[in-house]
Write an enzyme that holds these catalytic residues in place. Structure first.
Site, short mmCIF file in Angstrom:
data_model
loop_
_atom_site.label_atom_id
_atom_site.label_comp_id
_atom_site.label_asym_id
_atom_site.label_seq_id
_atom_site.Cartn_x
_atom_site.Cartn_y
_atom_site.Cartn_z
N ASP A 38 8.54 -14.84 -8.99
CA ASP A 38 7.87 -15.36 -10.19
C ASP A 38 6.90 -16.49 -9.82
O ASP A 38 7.08 -17.19 -8.83
CB ASP A 38 8.95 -15.89 -11.17
N GLY B 192 1.08 -15.93 -11.72
CA GLY B 192 0.06 -16.30 -12.71
C GLY B 192 -0.26 -17.79 -12.66
O GLY B 192 -1.43 -18.18 -12.68
N HIS C 297 -1.33 -12.15 -8.33
CA HIS C 297 -0.52 -10.98 -7.98
C HIS C 297 -0.92 -10.44 -6.61
O HIS C 297 -0.07 -10.04 -5.82
CB HIS C 297 -0.65 -9.90 -9.05
N LEU D 151 15.06 -2.50 8.12
CA LEU D 151 15.20 -3.29 6.89
C LEU D 151 15.03 -2.36 5.69
O LEU D 151 14.05 -1.60 5.62
CB LEU D 151 14.11 -4.37 6.83
N ARG E 134 15.17 -17.10 -7.10
CA ARG E 134 14.09 -17.01 -8.09
C ARG E 134 13.09 -18.11 -7.79
O ARG E 134 13.43 -19.30 -7.79
CB ARG E 134 14.59 -17.14 -9.53
C1 IPE Z 1 10.45 -11.62 -14.11
O1 IPE Z 1 9.38 -12.50 -14.28
C2 IPE Z 1 9.94 -10.27 -13.71
C3 IPE Z 1 9.32 -10.19 -12.39
C4 IPE Z 1 9.23 -11.12 -11.50
C5 IPE Z 1 8.77 -8.91 -12.07
P1 IPE Z 1 8.77 -12.79 -15.73
O2 IPE Z 1 7.72 -13.81 -15.51
O3 IPE Z 1 8.35 -11.53 -16.37
O4 IPE Z 1 10.02 -13.40 -16.49
P2 IPE Z 1 10.06 -14.19 -17.88
O5 IPE Z 1 9.37 -13.35 -18.90
O6 IPE Z 1 9.37 -15.49 -17.69
O7 IPE Z 1 11.52 -14.38 -18.15
C1 IPE Z 2 5.60 -12.70 -11.47
O1 IPE Z 2 4.63 -13.64 -11.71
C2 IPE Z 2 5.03 -11.33 -11.25
C3 IPE Z 2 5.24 -10.39 -12.35
C4 IPE Z 2 5.98 -10.60 -13.40
C5 IPE Z 2 4.58 -9.11 -12.26
P1 IPE Z 2 4.14 -13.96 -13.19
O2 IPE Z 2 2.99 -13.09 -13.48
O3 IPE Z 2 5.26 -13.89 -14.13
O4 IPE Z 2 3.65 -15.45 -13.00
P2 IPE Z 2 3.81 -16.63 -14.05
O5 IPE Z 2 5.27 -16.74 -14.40
O6 IPE Z 2 2.98 -16.28 -15.25
O7 IPE Z 2 3.31 -17.83 -13.32
MG MG Z 3 6.61 -15.24 -14.81
#
Ligand code: IPE
Ligand code: IPE
Ligand code: MG
Length: 242
Positions: free
Chosen positions: A15, A18, A32, A126, A176
């Protein structure tokens, strides 16, 4: 006290892509893209540390709720990165598995998954499980449905055999990144006795040092699986998941 120092199986909620991009005034997709680079680095580092299974959360059942542009950007990135990296993964001995609901994914994405799995099936260094269109609730429901279809009783042992990650033991450590302290519908069944490690580091910045921090934290934990410390001290070899 004989603790397992190196986890056999690490699972990661990748996570923060973004926010990593936002901080740099870049579009989210750039985060990404950098996330893919981070995953490549992480897989190498896991292999170098003797970790045998790496499971990553790449796209959740809930991520369809994002803006269409981001969803289609993620689908494109997935198919392109897979096509680009599959030869290297093959050379590196990585056995790829895609975990999640393939219905609802485009034929192009499903095809790239099947090709990636076929190309790496005989590898054994792996195991890399990429959870894509995955949700822990989906997994439990599909497993229960399979047992119902076969007329089998819904027991834990039977469920374990039809869960989507029946090919690997449960994760020892769930990491996480990105600062949130939640499971977001990741491995609800399989993480029943996992150790958790949360870090504020955004996924694209998660490097070897950050991985080592998580492993060091894991190495200090006492996994009791319901027992007492005294029991573990008396019989260190009996310590293990039920
Ligand atoms: C969890 O991240 C899913 C992935 C990393 C693919 P999100 O960014 O979607 O989770 P929430 O919505 O903040 O809980
Ligand atoms: C995790 O990063 C990747 C996916 C869920 C695909 P995010 O896209 O959720 O990044 P943030 O949480 O918005 O920073
Ligand atoms: Mg996220």
């Amino acid at each position: 006290m004989a603790y397992e120092k190196v986890p056999h199986h690490i699972a990661i909620v990748m996570d923060g892509n973004g926010r990593w991009a936002n901080k740099r005034f870049l579009p989210r997709i750039a985060g990404h893209r950098q996330g893919v680079e981070s995953l490549k680095r992480c897989a190498k580092a896991c292999d170098a540390r003797g970790i045998r299974v790496l499971t990553v959360f790449a796209f959740s059942s809930e991520n369809w709720k994002r803006p269409t542009e981001e969803v289609s950007g993620l689908m494109d990135l997935f198919a392109m990165a897979l096509a680009r990296e599959v030869n290297q993964l093959k050379k590196d001995g990585v056995q790829l598995h895609f975990v999640g609901d393939r219905r609802g994914l485009s034929p192009r994405v499903v095809r790239s998954m099947e090709e990636g799995e076929a190309a790496t099936a005989s590898n054994n260094r792996l195991i890399l499980n990429a959870c894509f269109n995955y949700g822990g609730r989906w997994d439990i429901a599909q497993a229960a449905q399979k047992l119902a279809d076969q007329g089998l009783p819904i027991t834990e042992v039977n469920m374990n055999q039809v869960m989507s990650m029946a090919h690997v033991p449960d994760p020892d450590l769930v990491i996480r990144t990105g600062g949130e302290h939640r499971i977001s519908n990741f491995l609800l069944w399989q993480a029943a006795y996992s150790e958790f490690f949360f870090t504020d580091v955004f996924w694209p910045d998660f490097d070897e040092a950050a991985l080592d921090q998580a492993i060091a934290s894991f190495a200090q934990r006492e996994r009791r699986f319901g027992m007492t410390s005294d029991q573990l001290d008396a019989e260190p070899t009996s310590a293990g998941a039920p």
